[in-house]
Design an enzyme around this catalytic site. Sequence first.
Site, PDB file in Angstrom:
ATOM      1  CE  LYS A  75      -3.862  -2.260   2.267  1.00  0.00           C
ATOM      2  NZ  LYS A  75      -4.395  -2.732   3.536  1.00  0.00           N
ATOM      3  CD  GLN A 124      -3.529  -4.473   6.744  1.00  0.00           C
ATOM      4  OE1 GLN A 124      -3.361  -3.555   5.955  1.00  0.00           O
ATOM      5  NE2 GLN A 124      -4.183  -5.567   6.419  1.00  0.00           N
ATOM      6  CG  ASP A 148      -9.920  -0.051   4.879  1.00  0.00           C
ATOM      7  OD1 ASP A 148      -9.823  -0.388   3.680  1.00  0.00           O
ATOM      8  OD2 ASP A 148      -9.247  -0.562   5.787  1.00  0.00           O
TER       9      ASP A 148
END
Length: 294
Positions: free
Chosen positions: A54, A98, A121
Amino acid sequence: MTATIIDGKAFSARVRAEAGRKVMVLKEQHDLTPGLAVVLVGEDPASQVYVRNKGKATVEAGMKSEEIRLDVTATEQEVLDVVHRLNADPTIHGILVQLPLPKQVDEMAVLDAIDPMKDVDGFHVINTGRQAVGLPAMVPCTPLGCLMMLKDTLGDLSGLNAVVVGRSNIVGKPMASLLLSENCTVTIAHSRTRDLPAVCRGADILVAAVGRPEMIRGDWVKPGATVIDVGINRIPKEDGKTRLVGDVCFDEAVEVAGAITPVPGGVGPMTIACLLANTVTAACRQAGIDEPEV
Ligand code: NDP
């Protein structure tokens, strides 16, 4: 009949390049550099690889990338402190924590603490709710990538029967909600669904997000259907190594479907591309400017 293979690698390269062009315009015309922060707690090897990828993709798209690593023993308060700092940082437009988090940290509490405008997200309940009622929202990256591939393959999805197998908050449910927004007739299947093969056979669009290697067989697929395989499963090979397979038995389904995503090289690459796209969108919304047309 052999299905068309939906090339997620090539498609994601287009989405990433587009994000990069938008970043260039934002820098030149608005002096705005979108910034993405990724928070990693602990040293889970798979998570480390995702976070590294990422960060790399973010820099390649011309954005600012910040990586915050906390020890596996970090307390919930320590994680929340990082989120609060990033919420207040004007150079950061997207925050991604994460998952999974270590057991002493309440995942929902952390996701809930992220500023919904920076929630790239798309897991914050405000974004889930906004998406459900048709308001502008940050949409979870994996289902967003699936939807992009479906629209690219099929055009208008209106009226099609869509079956989503899996009802997780990060894939199954948002996927079903997005397909409903596209006027599909949506069925959500899960571990208690009766006669899953028959349910799948009714699908013009079949999305598998289960986490069970090759569970969906070729004779579960309606001839000509479009199959999106979200699953990523590592299974042992004869030589002692491992290989990646999806939730769909590709070799069987490819003979029946009209179009299908492979694993690897299908949905996976689209997830990071959509993260970049979401970060650009978030930066524009926070700056109160329209997203550049490129
Ligand atoms: P979860 O484990 O959170 O959810 C799995 C879902 O599958 C559940 O809703 C479960 O039902 C359902 N399920 C389990 N067994 C069966 C069965 N026998 N029949 C029907 N349904 C069943 O997984 P995720 O949604 O997080 O992930 C799904 C897959 O997608 C995984 O392989 C994951 O690695 C992959 N993934 C890939 C991404 C990418 O970028 N390509 C991103 C995210 C995930 P119930 O709710 O009843 O338990």
